[in-house]
Design an enzyme around this catalytic site. Structure first.
Site, PDB file in Angstrom:
ATOM      1  N   ARG A 108       0.831  -1.209   0.000  1.00 50.39           N
ATOM      2  CA  ARG A 108       0.000   0.000   0.000  1.00 50.39           C
ATOM      3  C   ARG A 108       0.874   1.272   0.000  1.00 50.39           C
ATOM      4  NH1 ARG A 108      -5.123   0.080   3.956  1.00 50.39           N
ATOM      5  NH2 ARG A 108      -6.258  -0.685   2.157  1.00 50.39           N
ATOM      6  N   LYS A 158     -21.376 -15.645   3.346  1.00 46.19           N
ATOM      7  CA  LYS A 158     -22.785 -15.483   3.715  1.00 46.19           C
ATOM      8  C   LYS A 158     -23.557 -14.528   2.824  1.00 46.19           C
ATOM      9  CE  LYS A 158     -22.307 -16.564   8.572  1.00 46.19           C
ATOM     10  NZ  LYS A 158     -22.382 -16.033   9.928  1.00 46.19           N
TER      11      LYS A 158
HETATM   12  P1  AMP Z   1     -16.480 -13.291   2.772  1.00 50.85           P
HETATM   13  O1  AMP Z   1     -15.652 -12.702   3.870  1.00 50.85           O
HETATM   14  O2  AMP Z   1     -17.941 -13.210   2.984  1.00 50.85           O
HETATM   15  O3  AMP Z   1     -16.057 -12.800   1.392  1.00 50.85           O
HETATM   16  O4  AMP Z   1     -16.198 -14.872   2.797  1.00 50.85           O
HETATM   17  C1  AMP Z   1     -14.934 -15.416   2.504  1.00 50.85           C
HETATM   18  C2  AMP Z   1     -14.841 -16.746   3.177  1.00 50.85           C
HETATM   19  O5  AMP Z   1     -15.847 -17.605   2.706  1.00 50.85           O
HETATM   20  C3  AMP Z   1     -13.528 -17.448   2.912  1.00 50.85           C
HETATM   21  O6  AMP Z   1     -12.849 -17.555   4.128  1.00 50.85           O
HETATM   22  C4  AMP Z   1     -13.931 -18.813   2.384  1.00 50.85           C
HETATM   23  O7  AMP Z   1     -13.183 -19.846   2.956  1.00 50.85           O
HETATM   24  C5  AMP Z   1     -15.368 -18.933   2.815  1.00 50.85           C
HETATM   25  N1  AMP Z   1     -16.138 -19.835   1.953  1.00 50.85           N
HETATM   26  C6  AMP Z   1     -16.274 -19.754   0.635  1.00 50.85           C
HETATM   27  N2  AMP Z   1     -17.015 -20.766   0.174  1.00 50.85           N
HETATM   28  C7  AMP Z   1     -17.361 -21.527   1.234  1.00 50.85           C
HETATM   29  C8  AMP Z   1     -18.154 -22.706   1.399  1.00 50.85           C
HETATM   30  N3  AMP Z   1     -18.710 -23.316   0.349  1.00 50.85           N
HETATM   31  N4  AMP Z   1     -18.308 -23.189   2.638  1.00 50.85           N
HETATM   32  C9  AMP Z   1     -17.735 -22.560   3.688  1.00 50.85           C
HETATM   33  N5  AMP Z   1     -16.994 -21.438   3.602  1.00 50.85           N
HETATM   34  C10 AMP Z   1     -16.808 -20.927   2.391  1.00 50.85           C
END
Ligand code: AMP
Length: 398
Positions: A39, A199
């Site tokens: 950065r 999520k």
């Molecule tokens: P986010 O912070 O909402 O972008 O989520 C990212 C996280 O989602 C990462 O740590 C991934 O390991 C997790 N993730 C992605 N796909 C899956 C899945 N099918 N089951 C569980 N965790 C997941």
């Protein structure tokens, strides 16, 4: 907000002027050292350009989340790292307002650079207190905001100052906004958004805003499970959010009504344990064993996605397709990353990606450099995808 009203600092006369640059020096830091200088390295050309044009350059930033002044959150070691990256001396002032700051600035020759102490050492910063904004404004003739990543906050140094001084956008701010504009406002069509991650609940506004703008919405990660489950698919023990079935069905219905395509996986890599080296198998999404979790897109889904992306001219990406941090569940994300990178490199695709996990996944795939633009802005990037006006940008675009 009219983005055409943004004034780039590159076009301003800065010679002999005191130019306050709101940068983002909030870098990863451990045991007294900056652990990732990327950065800071990106900031250096813009600062050196101002210096070469004869400005007295005054750098302001927050660092961490201090509630009061404390040595642990001092910007001094970050300023030292910035100086060594820039290959030139950079002064430091122990406060971002008042006599200490004013004296350090008075001592600057034209072309000199000073970093001021952490803005969050003053409680007025986060509440945008007019008295603090006035004290900051007294130090400069011109204000430049070059911290897109902090522009979703209406703080004294990110928003308030733009009202008291002639306000300009810095080169990194311009780069980020131009990238987002080219992906969302005036894109080459067809366009796709890839939205993945854990999520649905955290990304509803993102899904809704993007659905109205793109031709294809690719849903991955744990979010895809909720969309499948809402349509009656048994996803076993997969991460899902039954409370959001209704939301998922509404988004699907809206896509149908407006002629948008929603792309979901048709097969997945499943395992009964969420750990490295877990025994995994590929199954159709209609045949997920009751004790298994979908942790990545399967080969059929990846092949379908490859076709979808191949037909697109613009791709916006936030969130991984699977649990990419744990082998072998990163393959879907990495395959998609390689394809988007190759098409971008060949000039066939405008690709803009952002978000902490997404950037980590692109780096793990070794292809981040081939994307058209990779944003490290986190919260500000997501709020932009939600279609929200960022106060730090709006204040510049008056
Ligand atoms: P986010 O912070 O909402 O972008 O989520 C990212 C996280 O989602 C990462 O740590 C991934 O390991 C997790 N993730 C992605 N796909 C899956 C899945 N099918 N089951 C569980 N965790 C997941």
């Amino acid at each position: 907000m009219n983005l055409d009203k943004l004034k780039p600092i590159s076009a301003a006369d800065v010679k002999g002027k005191r130019v306050i640059v709101r940068a983002d020096l909030n870098v990863p830091f451990k045991d007294g050292k900056v652990t990732d200088t990327s950065r800071l390295a990106r900031l250096v050309p813009g600062l050196k350009d101002l210096s070469a044009r004869g400005a007295k350059v005054i750098v302001m930033s927050h660092f961490g989340r201090p509630k009061e002044r404390n040595p642990k959150d001092s910007l001094k070691p970050v300023a030292d790292t910035l100086a060594s990256l820039a290959g030139m001396p950079i002064a430091f002032a122990d406060d971002c307002v008042g006599e200490v700051a004013a004296n350090a600035i008075a001592a600057l020759p034209d072309g000199g650079i000073v970093v001021l102490e952490n803005t969050r050492f003053h409680t007025g910063e986060e509440v945008n207190r007019p008295r603090l904004v006035e004290a900051m404004a007294a130090l400069g003739d011109i204000y430049v905001n070059d911290a897109f990543s902090a522009a979703h906050r209406a703080h004294a140094s990110t928003e308030g100052l733009a009202h008291l001084l002639p306000a300009y956008a810095g080169p990194l701010m311009m780069e980020e906004i131009n990238a987002l504009k080219s992906a969302l406002e005036v894109p080459k069509r067809p366009t796709a958004a890839i939205v993945g991650g854990a999520k649905v609940s955290t990304k509803i506004p993102v899904l809704e805003n993007l659905l109205a703008k793109v031709d294809k919405l690719i849903i991955g990660g744990g979010m895809a499970n909720t969309f499948l489950q809402a349509q009656g698919v048994n996803v076993g023990k997969s991460l899902s959010e039954p409370d959001f079935h209704k939301t998922a069905l509404e988004i699907i219905a809206k896509a149908k009504a407006t002629g948008r395509e929603i792309v979901l996986p048709v097969d997945g890599v499943v395992a009964t344990e969420f750990k490295a080296g877990a025994t995994s198998q590929v199954v159709d999404v209609n045949a997920v064993p009751a004790d298994a979790m979908i942790l990545d897109f399967g080969p059929k889904s990846i092949a379908h996605l490859a076709q979808v992306i191949d037909a697109c001219r613009t791709v916006l990406w936030n969130g991984p397709l699977g649990a990419f941090e744990i082998a072998p569940f990163g393959e879907g994300t990495f395959a998609l990353a390689r394809q988007v990178a190759a098409m971008s490199k060949a000039g066939r695709l405008v690709s803009v990606a952002g978000g902490g996990d997404t950037v980590a996944a692109l780096n793990a795939a070794g292809v981040a450099a081939d994307f058209t633009y990779v944003s490290t802005a986190g919260g500000a990037f997501l709020e932009w995808l939600e279609g929200r006006e960022l106060p730090g940008v709006a204040a510049l675009a008056r």
